[in-house]
Design a protein around this motif. Structure first.
Motif, PDB file in Angstrom:
ATOM      1  N   SER A 143       9.674   4.582 -19.915  1.00 59.95           N
ATOM      2  CA  SER A 143       9.787   6.030 -19.749  1.00 59.95           C
ATOM      3  C   SER A 143       8.444   6.699 -19.528  1.00 59.95           C
ATOM      4  CB  SER A 143      10.468   6.638 -20.976  1.00 59.95           C
ATOM      5  OG  SER A 143       9.730   6.361 -22.159  1.00 59.95           O
ATOM      6  N   GLU A 144       7.359   6.057 -20.004  1.00 61.49           N
ATOM      7  CA  GLU A 144       6.025   6.601 -19.766  1.00 61.49           C
ATOM      8  C   GLU A 144       5.555   6.301 -18.342  1.00 61.49           C
ATOM      9  OE1 GLU A 144       3.531   4.884 -22.714  1.00 61.49           O
ATOM     10  OE2 GLU A 144       4.501   5.881 -24.405  1.00 61.49           O
ATOM     11  N   VAL A 145       5.815   5.085 -17.905  1.00 63.34           N
ATOM     12  CA  VAL A 145       5.359   4.672 -16.570  1.00 63.34           C
ATOM     13  C   VAL A 145       6.234   5.289 -15.486  1.00 63.34           C
ATOM     14  CG1 VAL A 145       4.949   2.708 -15.043  1.00 63.34           C
ATOM     15  CG2 VAL A 145       4.447   2.518 -17.493  1.00 63.34           C
ATOM     16  N   GLU A 158       9.063  10.026 -10.345  1.00 60.96           N
ATOM     17  CA  GLU A 158      10.174  10.715  -9.702  1.00 60.96           C
ATOM     18  C   GLU A 158       9.700  11.629  -8.575  1.00 60.96           C
ATOM     19  OE1 GLU A 158      13.720  10.596 -10.310  1.00 60.96           O
ATOM     20  OE2 GLU A 158      12.860   8.710 -10.995  1.00 60.96           O
ATOM     21  N   GLU A 159       8.513  12.204  -8.729  1.00 64.23           N
ATOM     22  CA  GLU A 159       8.011  13.166  -7.748  1.00 64.23           C
ATOM     23  C   GLU A 159       7.053  12.538  -6.738  1.00 64.23           C
ATOM     24  OE1 GLU A 159       9.036  16.253  -7.548  1.00 64.23           O
ATOM     25  OE2 GLU A 159      10.356  16.037  -9.281  1.00 64.23           O
ATOM     26  N   VAL A 168       1.356  -3.119 -13.253  1.00 61.89           N
ATOM     27  CA  VAL A 168       0.446  -3.680 -14.246  1.00 61.89           C
ATOM     28  C   VAL A 168       0.718  -3.072 -15.619  1.00 61.89           C
ATOM     29  CG1 VAL A 168      -1.965  -3.823 -14.971  1.00 61.89           C
ATOM     30  CG2 VAL A 168      -1.350  -4.268 -12.586  1.00 61.89           C
ATOM     31  N   ALA A 169       0.919  -1.751 -15.659  1.00 65.00           N
ATOM     32  CA  ALA A 169       1.189  -1.078 -16.929  1.00 65.00           C
ATOM     33  C   ALA A 169       2.465  -1.614 -17.572  1.00 65.00           C
ATOM     34  CB  ALA A 169       1.288   0.431 -16.709  1.00 65.00           C
ATOM     35  N   LEU A 170       3.510  -1.826 -16.792  1.00 64.82           N
ATOM     36  CA  LEU A 170       4.756  -2.360 -17.331  1.00 64.82           C
ATOM     37  C   LEU A 170       4.570  -3.782 -17.859  1.00 64.82           C
ATOM     38  CD1 LEU A 170       7.236  -1.024 -14.631  1.00 64.82           C
ATOM     39  CD2 LEU A 170       7.107  -0.263 -17.008  1.00 64.82           C
ATOM     40  N   GLU A 171       3.819  -4.595 -17.125  1.00 67.81           N
ATOM     41  CA  GLU A 171       3.568  -5.969 -17.553  1.00 67.81           C
ATOM     42  C   GLU A 171       2.723  -6.026 -18.821  1.00 67.81           C
ATOM     43  OE1 GLU A 171       1.847  -7.776 -14.145  1.00 67.81           O
ATOM     44  OE2 GLU A 171       3.744  -7.871 -13.033  1.00 67.81           O
TER      45      GLU A 171
END
Length: 220
Positions: A206-208, A214-215, A197-200
């Protein structure tokens, strides 16, 4: 909700991540649907085939597994062959597929080859395999065991374990760990849904997809 239904709401990638989180094997690459969009989820009914060794069979391979399977179960086939050798013949084909559909089998996974792809696609039987060939198993492979543990892509699968197969691959989940794996997969899926949702909505990748992403598999 049945386990098969819960698995069907996920995909092989999410379940693979959940297995990684728990330090479990189970995901297998290189076994993919023989027709686009085929996917399946359910409990495994196992069978093993081996190269023809001269023995006489009273039935065609696969018949016993079909009669053993109950509605929605997945027949999982190990095709034993020399290490590194490509599948030399099919251990599943059109007549077996027709019987599987008639008996309500949920799908078939073959660590080896199948044939009669056009017929199987028309029947809409979900089937994932390593290869497709025109060659019959008769005189080339025989059934060695049904209902015993098999090895699929290096993963040991016991009858009654859970299977999900889709366009990315196949995942096997030990029956005694399914609740644990599903809980982790649901948690990971919820986190990824928030990220999607954040990407859309225009957030910077790089924030999302930063350190938290990664962790993520290390979280317990």
């Amino acid at each position: 909700m049945r386990y098969a239904d819960r698995l069907a709401e996920l995909d092989s990638c999410m379940l693979s991540d959940a297995l990684d989180n728990l330090g479990l094997p189970g995901a297998v690459a290189g076994i993919t649907p023989i027709w686009q969009g085929a996917r399946m989820a359910g409990r495994a009914v196992t069978m093993r085939t081996v190269p023809f060794d001269g023995r006489r069979s009273t039935r065609h391979l696969g018949a016993a597994a079909l009669e053993r399977a109950v509605d929605g179960e997945i027949i999982v086939v190990e095709q034993v062959r020399p290490e590194g050798a490509p599948p030399a013949a099919a251990t599943w084909g059109g007549l077996l597929a027709r019987a599987a559909v008639h008996r309500g089998v949920g799908g078939v996974v073959v660590d080896g080859a199948c044939r009669d792809v056009d017929e199987i696609r028309e029947l809409r039987l979900p089937l994932s395999a390593r290869a497709v060939v025109p060659f019959t198993a008769r005189g080339r492979f025989v059934e060695a065991a049904v209902g015993e543990p098999v090895t699929i892509g290096g993963v040991t699968v016991e009858e009654g374990d859970f299977v999900l197969a889709d366009g990315s691959g196949v995942v096997f989940i030990p029956a005694e760990r399914v609740d644990e794996v599903l809980a982790v997969a649901d948690r990971l899926a919820a986190k990824e849904a928030v990220m999607a949702v954040a990407l859309e909505e225009g957030a910077q990748p790089s924030e999302v997809l930063g350190r938290t992403y990664e962790e993520m598999l290390h979280d317990r």
